[in-house]
Design a protein around this motif. Sequence first.
Motif, PDB file in Angstrom:
ATOM      1  N   LEU A 280      95.135  59.198  14.972  1.00  0.00           N
ATOM      2  CA  LEU A 280      96.259  59.760  14.211  1.00  0.00           C
ATOM      3  C   LEU A 280      95.703  60.908  13.374  1.00  0.00           C
ATOM      4  O   LEU A 280      95.315  60.738  12.227  1.00  0.00           O
ATOM      5  N   ALA A 281      95.656  62.080  13.964  1.00  0.00           N
ATOM      6  CA  ALA A 281      95.069  63.237  13.305  1.00  0.00           C
ATOM      7  C   ALA A 281      95.914  63.659  12.111  1.00  0.00           C
ATOM      8  O   ALA A 281      97.105  63.321  12.007  1.00  0.00           O
ATOM      9  N   ASP A 282      95.301  64.417  11.220  1.00  0.00           N
ATOM     10  CA  ASP A 282      96.010  64.876  10.022  1.00  0.00           C
ATOM     11  C   ASP A 282      97.265  65.692  10.361  1.00  0.00           C
ATOM     12  O   ASP A 282      98.309  65.498   9.730  1.00  0.00           O
ATOM     13  N   PRO A 283      97.221  66.628  11.328  1.00  0.00           N
ATOM     14  CA  PRO A 283      98.463  67.334  11.679  1.00  0.00           C
ATOM     15  C   PRO A 283      99.545  66.400  12.195  1.00  0.00           C
ATOM     16  O   PRO A 283     100.732  66.577  11.892  1.00  0.00           O
ATOM     17  N   LEU A 284      99.141  65.386  12.959  1.00  0.00           N
ATOM     18  CA  LEU A 284     100.126  64.433  13.470  1.00  0.00           C
ATOM     19  C   LEU A 284     100.748  63.639  12.321  1.00  0.00           C
ATOM     20  O   LEU A 284     101.977  63.458  12.277  1.00  0.00           O
ATOM     21  N   ILE A 285      99.913  63.150  11.408  1.00  0.00           N
ATOM     22  CA  ILE A 285     100.424  62.398  10.257  1.00  0.00           C
ATOM     23  C   ILE A 285     101.316  63.281   9.389  1.00  0.00           C
ATOM     24  O   ILE A 285     102.368  62.850   8.890  1.00  0.00           O
ATOM     25  N   PRO A 534     102.068  77.313   8.250  1.00  0.00           N
ATOM     26  CA  PRO A 534     101.473  78.661   8.391  1.00  0.00           C
ATOM     27  C   PRO A 534      99.959  78.654   8.268  1.00  0.00           C
ATOM     28  O   PRO A 534      99.270  79.373   9.000  1.00  0.00           O
ATOM     29  N   ARG A 535      99.440  77.838   7.353  1.00  0.00           N
ATOM     30  CA  ARG A 535      97.975  77.764   7.211  1.00  0.00           C
ATOM     31  C   ARG A 535      97.341  77.191   8.478  1.00  0.00           C
ATOM     32  O   ARG A 535      96.320  77.699   8.965  1.00  0.00           O
ATOM     33  N   LEU A 536      97.944  76.146   9.029  1.00  0.00           N
ATOM     34  CA  LEU A 536      97.421  75.569  10.268  1.00  0.00           C
ATOM     35  C   LEU A 536      97.481  76.572  11.411  1.00  0.00           C
ATOM     36  O   LEU A 536      96.584  76.623  12.256  1.00  0.00           O
ATOM     37  N   TRP A 537      98.559  77.381  11.450  1.00  0.00           N
ATOM     38  CA  TRP A 537      98.691  78.364  12.525  1.00  0.00           C
ATOM     39  C   TRP A 537      97.564  79.390  12.464  1.00  0.00           C
ATOM     40  O   TRP A 537      97.048  79.813  13.491  1.00  0.00           O
ATOM     41  N   ARG A 538      97.191  79.774  11.236  1.00  0.00           N
ATOM     42  CA  ARG A 538      96.092  80.730  11.097  1.00  0.00           C
ATOM     43  C   ARG A 538      94.751  80.088  11.447  1.00  0.00           C
ATOM     44  O   ARG A 538      93.887  80.741  12.009  1.00  0.00           O
ATOM     45  N   GLN A 539      94.581  78.825  11.106  1.00  0.00           N
ATOM     46  CA  GLN A 539      93.299  78.164  11.315  1.00  0.00           C
ATOM     47  C   GLN A 539      93.146  77.653  12.744  1.00  0.00           C
ATOM     48  O   GLN A 539      92.099  77.831  13.364  1.00  0.00           O
ATOM     49  N   ASN A 540      94.165  76.978  13.244  1.00  0.00           N
ATOM     50  CA  ASN A 540      94.089  76.394  14.592  1.00  0.00           C
ATOM     51  C   ASN A 540      95.510  76.243  15.122  1.00  0.00           C
ATOM     52  O   ASN A 540      96.274  75.392  14.652  1.00  0.00           O
ATOM     53  N   LYS A 541      95.858  77.057  16.076  1.00  0.00           N
ATOM     54  CA  LYS A 541      97.226  77.054  16.602  1.00  0.00           C
ATOM     55  C   LYS A 541      97.573  75.733  17.272  1.00  0.00           C
ATOM     56  O   LYS A 541      98.726  75.287  17.230  1.00  0.00           O
ATOM     57  N   THR A 542      96.602  75.096  17.887  1.00  0.00           N
ATOM     58  CA  THR A 542      96.872  73.819  18.543  1.00  0.00           C
ATOM     59  C   THR A 542      97.299  72.770  17.529  1.00  0.00           C
ATOM     60  O   THR A 542      98.255  72.008  17.761  1.00  0.00           O
ATOM     61  N   ASP A 543      96.618  72.706  16.389  1.00  0.00           N
ATOM     62  CA  ASP A 543      96.979  71.736  15.358  1.00  0.00           C
ATOM     63  C   ASP A 543      98.375  72.003  14.803  1.00  0.00           C
ATOM     64  O   ASP A 543      99.132  71.068  14.512  1.00  0.00           O
ATOM     65  N   SER A 544      98.722  73.266  14.636  1.00  0.00           N
ATOM     66  CA  SER A 544     100.065  73.583  14.137  1.00  0.00           C
ATOM     67  C   SER A 544     101.135  73.184  15.144  1.00  0.00           C
ATOM     68  O   SER A 544     102.205  72.702  14.761  1.00  0.00           O
ATOM     69  N   VAL A 545     100.845  73.349  16.437  1.00  0.00           N
ATOM     70  CA  VAL A 545     101.808  72.936  17.460  1.00  0.00           C
ATOM     71  C   VAL A 545     101.966  71.417  17.453  1.00  0.00           C
ATOM     72  O   VAL A 545     103.080  70.892  17.596  1.00  0.00           O
ATOM     73  N   ILE A 546     100.860  70.682  17.262  1.00  0.00           N
ATOM     74  CA  ILE A 546     100.940  69.221  17.162  1.00  0.00           C
ATOM     75  C   ILE A 546     101.814  68.824  15.976  1.00  0.00           C
ATOM     76  O   ILE A 546     102.651  67.911  16.075  1.00  0.00           O
ATOM     77  N   TRP A 547     101.635  69.494  14.848  1.00  0.00           N
ATOM     78  CA  TRP A 547     102.431  69.195  13.646  1.00  0.00           C
ATOM     79  C   TRP A 547     103.915  69.384  13.933  1.00  0.00           C
ATOM     80  O   TRP A 547     104.733  68.482  13.670  1.00  0.00           O
ATOM     81  N   VAL A 548     104.270  70.545  14.457  1.00  0.00           N
ATOM     82  CA  VAL A 548     105.686  70.855  14.698  1.00  0.00           C
ATOM     83  C   VAL A 548     106.265  69.925  15.765  1.00  0.00           C
ATOM     84  O   VAL A 548     107.389  69.411  15.613  1.00  0.00           O
ATOM     85  N   PHE A 549     105.521  69.689  16.840  1.00  0.00           N
ATOM     86  CA  PHE A 549     106.017  68.838  17.924  1.00  0.00           C
ATOM     87  C   PHE A 549     106.281  67.423  17.417  1.00  0.00           C
ATOM     88  O   PHE A 549     107.336  66.834  17.704  1.00  0.00           O
ATOM     89  N   THR A 550     105.339  66.863  16.666  1.00  0.00           N
ATOM     90  CA  THR A 550     105.512  65.504  16.148  1.00  0.00           C
ATOM     91  C   THR A 550     106.695  65.423  15.204  1.00  0.00           C
ATOM     92  O   THR A 550     107.480  64.465  15.242  1.00  0.00           O
ATOM     93  N   CYS A 551     106.851  66.430  14.351  1.00  0.00           N
ATOM     94  CA  CYS A 551     107.965  66.441  13.408  1.00  0.00           C
ATOM     95  C   CYS A 551     109.308  66.500  14.132  1.00  0.00           C
ATOM     96  O   CYS A 551     110.223  65.713  13.845  1.00  0.00           O
ATOM     97  N   VAL A 552     109.431  67.404  15.091  1.00  0.00           N
ATOM     98  CA  VAL A 552     110.697  67.565  15.811  1.00  0.00           C
ATOM     99  C   VAL A 552     111.017  66.315  16.623  1.00  0.00           C
ATOM    100  O   VAL A 552     112.154  65.822  16.626  1.00  0.00           O
ATOM    101  N   MET A 553     110.018  65.775  17.313  1.00  0.00           N
ATOM    102  CA  MET A 553     110.251  64.580  18.138  1.00  0.00           C
ATOM    103  C   MET A 553     110.614  63.373  17.278  1.00  0.00           C
ATOM    104  O   MET A 553     111.446  62.551  17.671  1.00  0.00           O
ATOM    105  N   SER A 554     109.993  63.247  16.097  1.00  0.00           N
ATOM    106  CA  SER A 554     110.308  62.116  15.219  1.00  0.00           C
ATOM    107  C   SER A 554     111.719  62.225  14.659  1.00  0.00           C
ATOM    108  O   SER A 554     112.375  61.200  14.411  1.00  0.00           O
ATOM    109  N   ILE A 555     112.197  63.434  14.457  1.00  0.00           N
ATOM    110  CA  ILE A 555     113.563  63.624  13.983  1.00  0.00           C
ATOM    111  C   ILE A 555     114.563  63.335  15.099  1.00  0.00           C
ATOM    112  O   ILE A 555     115.587  62.668  14.887  1.00  0.00           O
TER     113      ILE A 555
END
Length: 845
Positions: A280-285, A534-555
């Motif tokens: 359960l990575a930080d972006p996922l959480i 935005p910070r995740l997108w600058r640092q690692n685009k994959t992590d930002s996509v995981i964050w957004v995907f998990t958020c949208v799917m959970s909603i």
Amino acid sequence: MGPEGPQVPPASAHHREGVRTAGGEPGSPGSTGNRWLTASASCSSPPIVFPGLTSTSWCSSGSQVMATPGGRSEPPQLPEYSCSYVVSRPVYTELALQQQQERRLQERKTLRERLVKSCSCSRKRALGVLKILLPILDWLPKYRVKEWLLSDIISGVSTGLVGTLQGMAYALLASVPVGYGLYSAFFPILTYFIFGTSRHISVGPFPVVSLMVGSVVLSMAPDERFLVSDSNGTALNATVVDTTARDAERVLIASTLTLLVGIIQLIFGALQIGFIVRYLADPLIGGFTTAAAFQVLVSQLKIVLNVSTKNYNGVLSIIYTLIEIFQNIGETNLADFIAALLTIIVCMAVKELNDRFKHKIPIPIPIEVIVTIVATGISYGADLEKKYNAGIVKSIPRGFLPPTLPPVSLFSDMLAASFSIAVVAYAIAVSVGKVYATKHDYTIDGNQEFIAFGISNIFSGFFSCFVATTALSRTAVQESTGGKTQVAGIISAGIVMVAIVALGKLLEPLQKSVLAAVVIANLKGMFMQVCDVPRLWRQNKTDSVIWVFTCVMSIILGLDLGLLAGLIFGLLTVVLRVQFPSWNSLGSITSTDIYKSTKIYKNIVEPEGVKILRFSSPIFYGNVDGFKKCIKSTVGFDAIRVYNKRLKALRRIQKLIKKGQLRATKNGVISDAGSTNNAFEPDEDIEEPEELDIPTKEIEIRVDWNSELPVKVNVPKVPIHSLVLDCGAISFLDVVGVKSLRMVVKEFQRIDVNVYFALLQDHVIEKMERCGFFDDNIRKDTFFLTVHDAILYLQNQVKSRESQDSLLETINLIQDCKDPLELMEKELADEELDVQDEAMRRLAS
């Protein structure tokens, strides 16, 4: 030139033909001695010489820094980047190193010996195991009463007041009567005090987990199951919800779920699989908790407005709930709405003040407690329930209920949801606990936390509680008010117990919308996680996509399915990154042993006739095709296609010679006058499948393939003689990976390109040995310790070949018993055969 180290006896044939090089450049070949890897620079004093290695470091100013065995080097006066060093050592292959350096014996114990050791017991070991299972035995005897007790009392009282209100508020999320939230804020603390390893977390309800519990409760006990005829109604067939039976059933389901979650957590802890939370990575959480905050907001919105809606659950349930809320928004109760709005504004404002002036305010202002007391007094004095039909708590059980065994027959209906709740509850608690453990310089045991929360939830399940974990705001209060140990937790449980026993009746006039507002006010931190995208997108685009995907799917899908979708997506990104890893073609920085990517750095020199490839991933069945594509891109040709084209050219030469269309003379191979020369027909088909099955032993002719050929066949040029694979980033190989590596080596050897390996780890080499990688053609002396070792060896080989007399290669025609090759017809004279032999030598050159 730095001084040479002591001579090391050669351990292989390669070491017997050595050359000494300086600054990374090849030196003159020698018939004896070893090859040496030497970096040199001007130095005012001689370096210290170690056995087998000469090493010196100095700063740019010329002051030398000597290293002594077991001692410390004098710190340089200038920054570290201005220093240099010189190393003189032999060029090592893996085989040479193993012959010179004695390896430690790896003692492998049998299963019986390991079992005996694991099952053996001593007094010291038994005490250690007991302290692991019961951490209270470790920290309680060390408790500093005079230093810590007062701080724990102040912290416990503050946390207890906040926990009382949050327990009642989060009960609304769990879809059980608010009084049972007080039980959930009390019982889990008692067992965690004994079994927990964190000193600062406040155990109890948490919004995300409470909402997940509520979704299970609503799916198994919807209002439609408790419709009864309205005996007081005037309309025919009028029905109402039997709230008493409904609430009793929901409490039973929630406590059963708590028991099952506790059992799962206890099993996980006993099996020592606390590592599961690492997936359960930080972006996922972050994405999951943000979606959960949105779910909580929507679920509390109907309580804030006091409008009735159906209890939706599952996919798109949040969308359906919002639609129905806005359809019934005209029925909003203004008294509840105004009370909730004022509560949210006041709570958020005071929390902001607490945060900004936390260094000046010794104890955070318990605004939730103050607002609740004020709201309860206003509701009681103004009689809001009767005058404005406001929704109030109404009844809170006084005292404790006797323990009961939840019906285990319901386990099968909630098993899937209980797994996700168990993991999420544990992940939240451990992540919060690690933050404060790091801050206060102690450690927590992940597996013991699984056991602690498992026992807490099992114990709480017998007392009509819902699942407990930790709440961020409560834990922050406990730590910021000076809490030192879980003694503060026990004191906070005492405050909750006072509310259960004596204060429950006083809170009955409290509006539910105020409790819902308290919940919403505590969601600010979760909603602020959106700023991380935005910070995740600058640092690692994959992590930002995981964050957004998990958020949208959970909603969209709900919290349980959304978490599963996010977890699968996160693992998929890892698989894809391993399957399509980064790779680089390397070159050296002039006069150094440093090799960098030719695409990234300028002035990088590639060794002549050598390609160096760094593959930054393990090699396994999933990425072997990608590995081969990387090699093809690096060398610039396909080894299999080159080999097939060469076979095709040899076949055509053979046929034309047998037909007499090519004839050997003193001037070379020419066509007969007046005949059609089919040899120079264009190569229309890039590949001819019928000719690709030519056995390799049928005809074998050694030709200089980079020269002009007597037939017009499109044979790709091979500009290299060696390929070096930098394997430093290869952490493991599977059977398919070893087989693929072996095939790559064979394919390149067939076209006279040698493959060398560098920086392979020992366990990877052992794996290759077990898989039968090595044979007479693939030996360990092609495995080097570093890339520079391999390059120096190749440069030495080139120098050795250039020093020898250049002889023309003879074309060897290997006859096959089934299809003998005749160079000319039988009537040719012996003298003419000698002429052809001379011509073939010219062709090979």
